[in-house]
Design a protein around this motif. Structure first.
Motif, PDB file in Angstrom:
ATOM      1  N   LEU A 218       5.224 -19.122 -16.507  1.00  0.00           N
ATOM      2  CA  LEU A 218       4.893 -18.540 -17.544  1.00  0.00           C
ATOM      3  C   LEU A 218       4.759 -18.131 -18.987  1.00  0.00           C
ATOM      4  O   LEU A 218       3.654 -17.067 -19.406  1.00  0.00           O
ATOM      5  N   LEU A 219       5.307 -19.443 -19.292  1.00  0.00           N
ATOM      6  CA  LEU A 219       4.471 -19.116 -21.250  1.00  0.00           C
ATOM      7  C   LEU A 219       3.582 -19.985 -22.020  1.00  0.00           C
ATOM      8  O   LEU A 219       3.615 -20.076 -22.942  1.00  0.00           O
ATOM      9  N   VAL A 220       3.058 -20.317 -21.152  1.00  0.00           N
ATOM     10  CA  VAL A 220       1.677 -21.603 -20.723  1.00  0.00           C
ATOM     11  C   VAL A 220       1.682 -22.786 -21.905  1.00  0.00           C
ATOM     12  O   VAL A 220       1.788 -23.524 -22.371  1.00  0.00           O
ATOM     13  N   LEU A 221       3.575 -23.286 -21.448  1.00  0.00           N
ATOM     14  CA  LEU A 221       3.678 -24.248 -22.159  1.00  0.00           C
ATOM     15  C   LEU A 221       3.310 -25.301 -21.817  1.00  0.00           C
ATOM     16  O   LEU A 221       3.004 -26.220 -20.982  1.00  0.00           O
ATOM     17  N   SER A 222       2.693 -26.515 -22.664  1.00  0.00           N
ATOM     18  CA  SER A 222       2.318 -27.695 -22.660  1.00  0.00           C
ATOM     19  C   SER A 222       3.751 -28.587 -22.303  1.00  0.00           C
ATOM     20  O   SER A 222       4.826 -28.587 -21.902  1.00  0.00           O
ATOM     21  N   PRO A 223       3.503 -29.735 -21.324  1.00  0.00           N
ATOM     22  CA  PRO A 223       4.024 -30.530 -20.451  1.00  0.00           C
ATOM     23  C   PRO A 223       5.193 -31.264 -20.972  1.00  0.00           C
ATOM     24  O   PRO A 223       6.138 -30.764 -20.996  1.00  0.00           O
ATOM     25  N   LEU A 224       4.785 -31.703 -22.438  1.00  0.00           N
ATOM     26  CA  LEU A 224       5.703 -32.396 -23.150  1.00  0.00           C
ATOM     27  C   LEU A 224       6.668 -30.719 -23.826  1.00  0.00           C
ATOM     28  O   LEU A 224       7.905 -31.719 -23.755  1.00  0.00           O
ATOM     29  N   ALA A 225       6.439 -29.753 -24.553  1.00  0.00           N
ATOM     30  CA  ALA A 225       7.721 -28.687 -24.910  1.00  0.00           C
ATOM     31  C   ALA A 225       8.622 -28.741 -23.854  1.00  0.00           C
ATOM     32  O   ALA A 225       9.735 -27.989 -23.033  1.00  0.00           O
ATOM     33  N   VAL A 226       8.172 -28.540 -22.362  1.00  0.00           N
ATOM     34  CA  VAL A 226       8.933 -28.817 -20.701  1.00  0.00           C
ATOM     35  C   VAL A 226       9.743 -29.680 -20.624  1.00  0.00           C
ATOM     36  O   VAL A 226      11.104 -28.937 -20.910  1.00  0.00           O
ATOM     37  N   LEU A 227       9.820 -30.774 -21.070  1.00  0.00           N
ATOM     38  CA  LEU A 227      10.072 -31.853 -21.341  1.00  0.00           C
ATOM     39  C   LEU A 227      11.358 -31.574 -22.086  1.00  0.00           C
ATOM     40  O   LEU A 227      12.356 -32.543 -22.295  1.00  0.00           O
ATOM     41  N   ALA A 228      10.665 -31.440 -23.825  1.00  0.00           N
ATOM     42  CA  ALA A 228      11.688 -31.176 -24.340  1.00  0.00           C
ATOM     43  C   ALA A 228      12.675 -30.197 -24.158  1.00  0.00           C
ATOM     44  O   ALA A 228      13.816 -30.547 -24.725  1.00  0.00           O
ATOM     45  N   VAL A 230      13.969 -29.327 -20.972  1.00  0.00           N
ATOM     46  CA  VAL A 230      14.859 -30.378 -20.540  1.00  0.00           C
ATOM     47  C   VAL A 230      15.680 -31.104 -20.565  1.00  0.00           C
ATOM     48  O   VAL A 230      16.602 -30.738 -20.519  1.00  0.00           O
ATOM     49  N   ALA A 231      15.429 -31.724 -21.921  1.00  0.00           N
ATOM     50  CA  ALA A 231      16.082 -32.839 -22.889  1.00  0.00           C
ATOM     51  C   ALA A 231      17.370 -32.118 -23.315  1.00  0.00           C
ATOM     52  O   ALA A 231      18.344 -32.691 -23.267  1.00  0.00           O
ATOM     53  N   VAL A 232      16.713 -31.039 -23.929  1.00  0.00           N
ATOM     54  CA  VAL A 232      17.796 -30.014 -25.379  1.00  0.00           C
ATOM     55  C   VAL A 232      18.861 -30.033 -23.521  1.00  0.00           C
ATOM     56  O   VAL A 232      20.499 -29.781 -24.315  1.00  0.00           O
ATOM     57  N   LEU A 233      18.258 -28.707 -22.946  1.00  0.00           N
ATOM     58  CA  LEU A 233      19.543 -28.171 -21.865  1.00  0.00           C
ATOM     59  C   LEU A 233      20.502 -29.666 -20.973  1.00  0.00           C
ATOM     60  O   LEU A 233      21.471 -28.606 -21.284  1.00  0.00           O
ATOM     61  N   THR A 234      19.436 -29.884 -20.966  1.00  0.00           N
ATOM     62  CA  THR A 234      20.653 -31.051 -19.743  1.00  0.00           C
ATOM     63  C   THR A 234      21.964 -32.410 -21.219  1.00  0.00           C
ATOM     64  O   THR A 234      22.560 -32.278 -20.959  1.00  0.00           O
ATOM     65  N   GLY A 235      20.823 -32.546 -22.022  1.00  0.00           N
ATOM     66  CA  GLY A 235      21.969 -32.502 -23.286  1.00  0.00           C
ATOM     67  C   GLY A 235      23.089 -31.586 -23.720  1.00  0.00           C
ATOM     68  O   GLY A 235      24.365 -32.060 -24.319  1.00  0.00           O
ATOM     69  N   ALA A 236      22.603 -30.542 -23.813  1.00  0.00           N
ATOM     70  CA  ALA A 236      23.672 -30.258 -24.243  1.00  0.00           C
ATOM     71  C   ALA A 236      25.060 -29.771 -23.201  1.00  0.00           C
ATOM     72  O   ALA A 236      26.323 -29.959 -23.585  1.00  0.00           O
ATOM     73  N   PHE A 237      24.512 -29.815 -22.000  1.00  0.00           N
ATOM     74  CA  PHE A 237      26.183 -29.660 -20.689  1.00  0.00           C
ATOM     75  C   PHE A 237      26.373 -31.016 -20.601  1.00  0.00           C
ATOM     76  O   PHE A 237      27.697 -31.515 -20.612  1.00  0.00           O
ATOM     77  N   ALA A 238      25.618 -32.016 -21.182  1.00  0.00           N
ATOM     78  CA  ALA A 238      25.962 -33.714 -20.874  1.00  0.00           C
ATOM     79  C   ALA A 238      27.055 -33.518 -22.221  1.00  0.00           C
ATOM     80  O   ALA A 238      27.924 -34.274 -21.893  1.00  0.00           O
ATOM     81  N   ALA A 239      26.828 -33.362 -23.798  1.00  0.00           N
ATOM     82  CA  ALA A 239      27.902 -33.134 -24.346  1.00  0.00           C
ATOM     83  C   ALA A 239      28.946 -32.476 -23.821  1.00  0.00           C
ATOM     84  O   ALA A 239      30.369 -33.058 -24.164  1.00  0.00           O
ATOM     85  N   PHE A 240      28.999 -31.092 -23.642  1.00  0.00           N
ATOM     86  CA  PHE A 240      29.881 -30.955 -22.642  1.00  0.00           C
ATOM     87  C   PHE A 240      30.981 -31.647 -21.631  1.00  0.00           C
ATOM     88  O   PHE A 240      32.579 -31.431 -21.430  1.00  0.00           O
ATOM     89  N   ALA A 241      30.015 -31.947 -20.817  1.00  0.00           N
ATOM     90  CA  ALA A 241      30.767 -32.251 -19.488  1.00  0.00           C
ATOM     91  C   ALA A 241      31.281 -33.958 -19.685  1.00  0.00           C
ATOM     92  O   ALA A 241      32.204 -34.278 -18.950  1.00  0.00           O
TER      93      ALA A 241
END
Length: 501
Positions: A218-228, A230-241
Motif C-alpha cells: 500500500l505504501l510502496v515500501l522497499s523490500p528492505l524497509a519491509v524486512l526492517a 518485520v524485524a522491529v515488530l518481532t523483536g519488540a514482541f520477543a523482548a517481552f515474551a
C-alpha cells in the motif's frame, strides 16, 4: 449478566462481521462495473475486508485484560459505523478500500473480545460453544444475503451496503447494560509474560510478516524497509515474551493460513466464481453462498457432538478431506449438481474456524486471548492478503492466456482489443481483461469472453482445492503425534473465571 446473555451479545457482534463479508461479496461486481475495476482490484478490496482484522485482533489481545471486553466491543461498533459511512460516500477504489479497511478493524475487535469471552464463560466445553458462537458467521451471511438478493440486481449497491447497519445496531444496543467477567487467564493467576511466552516471537514473526507485506504494497515500501519493520515488530514482541513460543502452537498458526484461504477467500469469491452456472439456472449467483452458509449454520450448532466422537484434530482432518472434494465438485458442477457440490463444500468447511480456535485454547489456555486470537489473526491475514488477491489473479492470468491462445489459433486480435497491463502485489506486472473494453464488446466477442472467463473461474476453484489436501496430511500428522503422547486431552488451568452475574 447471565452468560447466555453475553453469548447473545457476542453472537450478534459476530453476525455483524459476516454481514460486512457477504454484502461486500455480493456488491463487488457492481463496484467493478461502477468504477472499472480489474478482477485483481476486486480481489484486493475483498482482501481489505479480511487482513486489517489481524491488526485489531492482535493488538486488543495484548491489552484486552486491561481495557476490558466492553471497551473492545464499543471500539468495534465505532469502526463499523465509521467504515460504513466512508463506503456509502465512496467515489472510487481508494475510498472503497478505506471504508472496507476500517470496517475490518471493527471485525477484528469483535473477535478479539468474543473468542476469549466465550472460552472463559464456557471453559468446560470450548469446542461446542466456540462452534456455536461462530454459527453466527454463516447465520449473518444467510440473513444478509437473502436481504440483499431480495432487493434485486437493479438495486443500487449503496442500498445493499447500508444493510450492514442492522446487526451493528443490534449488538451496540446490548452493550450499555452488559457486565463482563475476568478472563480465564487472569482468573487463573497466569502472568502477562507467561501469556506472551506461550505464543512467542515465532508466531509474532508470522503475523508481522503478513501485515508488512500488505502495508509495504500500500505504501510502496522497499523490500528492505519491509524486512526492517518485520524485524522491529518481532523483536519488540520477543523482548517481552522471551520465548520463541510452543512448537505445536506455531504449527497451528501456520495451518490457519491454508485453512482461512480455503474457507474465507473462497467464500469472498464464490458468488462471482459461480455466476456463469447460476445464471444458466436463472438464479442470482449469491444463492450458492447462502445455501452453503445454511449448511454451515446448522452443522455448527450441533458440531460439539461430532467433535466429541472424532476429537478436534480428527474432526479437522475429516473436514479437510470433505472440503477438498467439495471444491473439486464445485469446479466441475453444472445445473442441479451445484446443489450437491455446495452441500459437500459447506459440510467440510463448517468445522474449520471454531474447532481451530478451540484447539488453541484447550492446548494453550495459559496464552489466554493471545494464543486464540493470533491463530485467528493469521488466518484472516492470509485470506485477505494472499487468498483473495490470488484467486482474482488466477482468473486474470487464466483469462489473458486463453485469449492469447485463441488469437494464436484463430488469427484474431482479441488480446489487442481487450487486454491491458496491470500491476499485482503477488505477481508483478501481468495482462488482464480490460473491463471497460469488454463491456463495449460486440455480441460475438462478448459471448467468447464470457466463456473464457467462466473457465478461468473454475480453474481458480481447482487451485484452491490443493490447500485442504495439504491440511489433511498435516492434521493426520498431528493426530499421530498426540497418539504418541497418549491421545488428545485439553489442558486445564487450576482455576477458572466465575460466570458472569
Amino acid at each position: 449478566m447471565p452468560r447466555q446473555r453475553l453469548f447473545s451479545l457476542s453472537f450478534a457482534a459476530i453476525t455483524a462481521t459476516s454481514f460486512c463479508f457477504i454484502l461486500r461479496a455480493l456488491v463487488v461486481d457492481q463496484w467493478g462495473s461502477a468504477f472499472a475495476l480489474s478482477e485483481t482490484q476486486k480481489g484486493e478490496l475483498l482482501g481489505a475486508g479480511l487482513w486489517p482484522f489481524a491488526i485489531t485482533i492482535v493488538l486488543f489481545s495484548l491489552v484486552i485484560d486491561r481495557v476490558g471486553f466492553k471497551a473492545t466491543f464499543w471500539f468495534a461498533a465505532l469502526c463499523h459505523a465509521g467504515g460504513l459511512l466512508v463506503l456509502l460516500t465512496a467515489t472510487g477504489y481508494g475510498r472503497l478500500y478505506l471504508g472496507t479497511f476500517v470496517m475490518a478493524l471493527g471485525n477484528g475487535a469483535v473477535e478479539a473480545a468474543a473468542n476469549p469471552l466465550i472460552a472463559t464463560l464456557f471453559h468446560e466445553d470450548k469446542p461446542r460453544w466456540l462452534n456455536r458462537l461462530h454459527a453466527a458467521w454463516p447465520g449473518g451471511m444467510i440473513a444478509g444475503g437473502v436481504l440483499a438478493m431480495a432487493l434485486g440486481d437493479a438495486t443500487a449497491w449503496q442500498v445493499k451496503v447500508a444493510l450492514m447497519a442492522l446487526p451493528v445496531l443490534a449488538y451496540a444496543a446490548m452493550l450499555p447494560s452488559a457486565r463482563f467477567p475476568l478472563s480465564e487467564r487472569v482468573a487463573s493467576g497466569v502472568s502477562y509474560r507467561e501469556m506472551l511466552a506461550e505464543a512467542g516471537w515465532g508466531s509474532a514473526l508470522v503475523i508481522a510478516t503478513l501485515i508488512m507485506l500488505e502495508i509495504g504494497r500500500l505504501l510502496v515500501l522497499s523490500p528492505l524497509a519491509v524486512l526492517a519493520a518485520v524485524a522491529v515488530l518481532t523483536g519488540a514482541f520477543a523482548a517481552f515474551a522471551r520465548s520463541a513460543g510452543r512448537p505445536l502452537y506455531i504449527v497451528l498458526v501456520l495451518l490457519m493460513i491454508p485453512l482461512a484461504i480455503t474457507e474465507l477467500s473462497t467464500d469472498s469469491w464464490i458468488s462471482s466464481l459461480m455466476e456463469p452456472q447460476m445464471h444458466a439456472l436463472g438464479l442470482q449467483a449469491g444463492w450458492v453462498l447462502v445455501y452453503a452458509s445454511l449448511v454451515v449454520f446448522g452443522i455448527r450448532l450441533v458440531a460439539g457432538s461430532v467433535i466429541a466422537r472424532l476429537t478436534p484434530l480428527g474432526t479437522l482432518a475429516a473436514a479437510s478431506a470433505v472440503t477438498a472434494v467439495g471444491l473439486l465438485l464445485l469446479a466441475g458442477a453444472n445445473g442441479p449438481a451445484l446443489l450437491l457440490a455446495a452441500t459437500v463444500y459447506g459440510i467440510g468447511k463448517s468445522f474449520f474456524w471454531g474447532t481451530s480456535l478451540a484447539i488453541s485454547s484447550e492446548q494453550f489456555p495459559r496464552g489466554g486471548a493471545v494464543t486464540m486470537n493470533i491463530v485467528a489473526g493469521a488466518g484472516m491475514l492470509a485470506a485477505g492478503i494472499i487468498g483473495s488477491a490470488l484467486l482474482g489473479t488466477v482468473q486474470d492470468i487464466g483469462t489473458a492466456r486463453a485469449i492469447e491462445a485463441h488469437d494464436l489459433a484463430q488469427g484474431t486480435a482479441l488480446s489487442q482489443r481487450y487486454l491491458t497491463t496491470r500491476a499485482g502485489a503477488l505477481t508483478g506486472s501481468y495482462r488482464a481483461l480490460d473491463p471497460t473494453a469488454a463491456a463495449a464488446a460486440p455480441p460475438p466477442d462478448a459471448e467468447l469472453l464470457a466463456s473464457i472467463g467462466g473457465a478461468a473461474k473454475k480453474d481458480a476453484l481447482r487451485t484452491v482445492a490443493v490447500l485442504p489436501a495439504f491440511m489433511l496430511a498435516s492434521y493426520l500428522g498431528l493426530i499421530l503425534l498426540f497418539r504418541r503422547r497418549g491421545g488428545y486431552r485439553p489442558v486445564v488451568l487450576p482455576a477458572n473465571a466465575p460466570e458472569a452475574g
